[in-house]
Design a protein around this motif. Structure first.
Motif, PDB file in Angstrom:
ATOM      1  N   GLY A   1       5.227 -59.826  -0.792  1.00 60.32           N
ATOM      2  CA  GLY A   1       5.464 -59.928  -2.227  1.00 60.32           C
ATOM      3  C   GLY A   1       5.569 -58.601  -2.937  1.00 60.32           C
ATOM      4  O   GLY A   1       6.036 -58.539  -4.079  1.00 60.32           O
TER       5      GLY A   1
ATOM      6  N   THR B   1       3.490 -64.025   0.410  1.00 65.70           N
ATOM      7  CA  THR B   1       4.139 -64.768  -0.668  1.00 65.70           C
ATOM      8  C   THR B   1       5.151 -65.732  -0.061  1.00 65.70           C
ATOM      9  O   THR B   1       5.806 -65.407   0.929  1.00 65.70           O
TER      10      THR B   1
ATOM     11  N   LEU C   1       3.802 -62.068  -6.748  1.00 63.19           N
ATOM     12  CA  LEU C   1       3.142 -61.765  -5.482  1.00 63.19           C
ATOM     13  C   LEU C   1       1.989 -62.746  -5.249  1.00 63.19           C
ATOM     14  O   LEU C   1       1.176 -62.993  -6.140  1.00 63.19           O
TER      15      LEU C   1
END
Length: 457
Positions: A79, A129, A156
């Motif tokens: 992320g 993520t 994220l």
């Protein structure tokens, strides 16, 4: 001392003719001191533990979930590559399936790459993520091995379940005194537990009293009524998970009443009767209660359900069969001594008053005896659809139907005549409108408290 009986709290409030009736709160407070939890426990398989009370804390033996995993079908990536206002293109380098760790043929996932992932699959190392599949598009001019995530679609860490997020190893998962609901059984199973330590079921003996009571199957006769109370009380106790001992209908005969009380006190943790507790009753029930135990007779400032008795009945050990014992229409069982007595709840005779006093007073006391650390069910607020006359100085429990209004708020209305013998209005209700001790008349549109039945009846 019999399980469930607090002999230190047996100084019951008593009343003379000149004294004011007890409030509902005073009755509840006394009964909470009268009873104590059973102590005997049973180790039960999960399939047999539903509705029982947990007898010991359950500490989680593992982390749940045991690893970081995906909460969605989609694509896992690092992320940190997300940037505000910018789209992100990622090359798909493999697929992570639930049930096994992902191992990339070319090593760890690099920046600019992602892994297609299924719900519940272990997150590959370095990835934190997940973008849901429906939030992606193929890269412009490229094949299915490249996806585009639109700008500002997610942040994220989104759609990732962390290891131990539900339960951490060594932390309490379930607490002593909790009722084992379907959700709690599932939680125990998620920990790999096959059995749970539970308190044994509460044994509750019940009988109706009175020469005017007919058992089912008896022919009608003038002045007599069929016994509905045994069946409603049986249902209430069964829903609560109690072991019910049905002693049938006991006539107004001292010898039969004494035999029924002795049998019940020997076999059970608690005794419930209906009828025979009002001042001036012509039958022998009150006299026998006084003879065999330490019992208080109350006038309660409530409607319905004004008369009630509570205390204890002593027992004598016996090994004889307790089939019938001077009763009619009762089940057969073998006596089993449980100690020196049982808690007594003497309820009024009118059918609705029996159910209301059970819900208001007896059910919370029995839950405490079962070992449950259950707080009273919260009262909900609902708008009354009708005006109701109410005198301050007593608590009223109006049979009611609670419904949801168009704006999402709750409405409530009574289900007809509120006489304590009108059973139909209880059968048509899904809750009770609780009008408190100091409360006066209710106008249409006023908010009132309601107690939902929630499966108790």
């Amino acid at each position: 001392m019999n399980a469930g009986l607090n002999t230190d709290a047996m100084t019951a409030p008593t009343q003379g003719p000149e004294q004011q009736p007890m409030t509902a709160d005073e009755v509840t407070a006394f009964l909470s001191r009268l009873v104590t939890p059973v102590q005997e426990t049973q180790e039960l398989p999960l399939f047999e533990a539903l509705g029982r009370v947990l007898a010991a804390d359950v500490m989680s033996p593992l982390d749940v979930p045991p690893h970081d995993n995906s909460a969605m079908d989609g694509y896992a990536f690092a992320g940190s590559q997300l940037a505000a206002g910018a789209a992100l293109e990622l090359q798909v380098v493999g697929t992570a399936l639930a049930g096994k760790a992902w191992q990339g043929a070319s090593g760890p996932v690099k920046p600019g790459q992602c892994v297609k992932i299924m719900t519940g699959a272990v997150m590959p190392a370095g990835l934190d993520t997940v973008v849901p599949q429906e939030f992606t598009k193929p890269c412009q001019g490229q094949g299915s091995d490249c996806i585009t995530i639109a700008a500002d679609t997610l942040r994220l860490g989104d759609n990732r379940r962390l290891r131990g997020e539900d339960l951490a190893k060594g932390r309490p998962a379930l607490r002593k005194g909790e009722l084992l609901t379907p959700a709690r059984l599932g939680l125990a199973a998620s920990l790999g537990l096959k059995t749970l330590s539970t308190f044994r079921p509460l044994r509750v003996a019940y009988f109706s009293t009175g020469d005017e009571i007919l058992s089912l199957g008896e022919p009608p006769r003038e002045g007599a009524v069929y016994d509905s109370n045994r069946y409603t009380v049986f249902g209430l106790l069964s829903r609560l998970g109690c072991q019910v001992i049905d002693l049938g209908v006991v006539r107004d005969d001292p010898a039969l009443l004494e035999a029924a009380f002795r049998t019940a006190a020997t076999q059970a943790d608690a005794i419930i009767t209906s009828g025979g507790v009002s001042v001036g009753e012509a039958d022998h029930t009150r006299t026998m209660m006084k003879k065999l135990g330490d019992v208080a007779f109350w006038r309660i400032a409530m409607r319905p359900g004004r008369p009630m008795a509570a205390g204890r009945i002593s027992s004598k050990k016996s090994t004889e069969s307790a089939s019938g014992a001077g009763t009619t229409d009762s089940f057969s069982y073998e006596k089993e001594s449980t100690g020196d007595g049982a808690v007594l709840f003497g309820l009024p005779g009118n059918p609705v008053a029996v159910m209301v006093t059970f819900l208001a007073f007896v059910r919370p006391a029995l839950l405490r005896m079962m070992g449950a650390s259950v707080l009273p069910a919260p009262l909900l607020r609902a708008r009354s659809l009708e005006a109701i006359r109410k005198k301050p100085g007593r608590t009223e429990y109006q049979r009611a139907w609670v419904s949801t209004a168009a704006d999402g708020s709750l409405n409530v209305k009574t289900t007809g005549s509120q006489g304590s013998g009108v059973l139909r209005s209880m059968a048509e209700a899904n809750g009770l409108m609780v009008l408190h001790h100091g409360q006066g008349d209710v106008a249409a549109g006023d908010e009132v408290d309601v107690m939902m039945f929630d499966g108790a009846i």
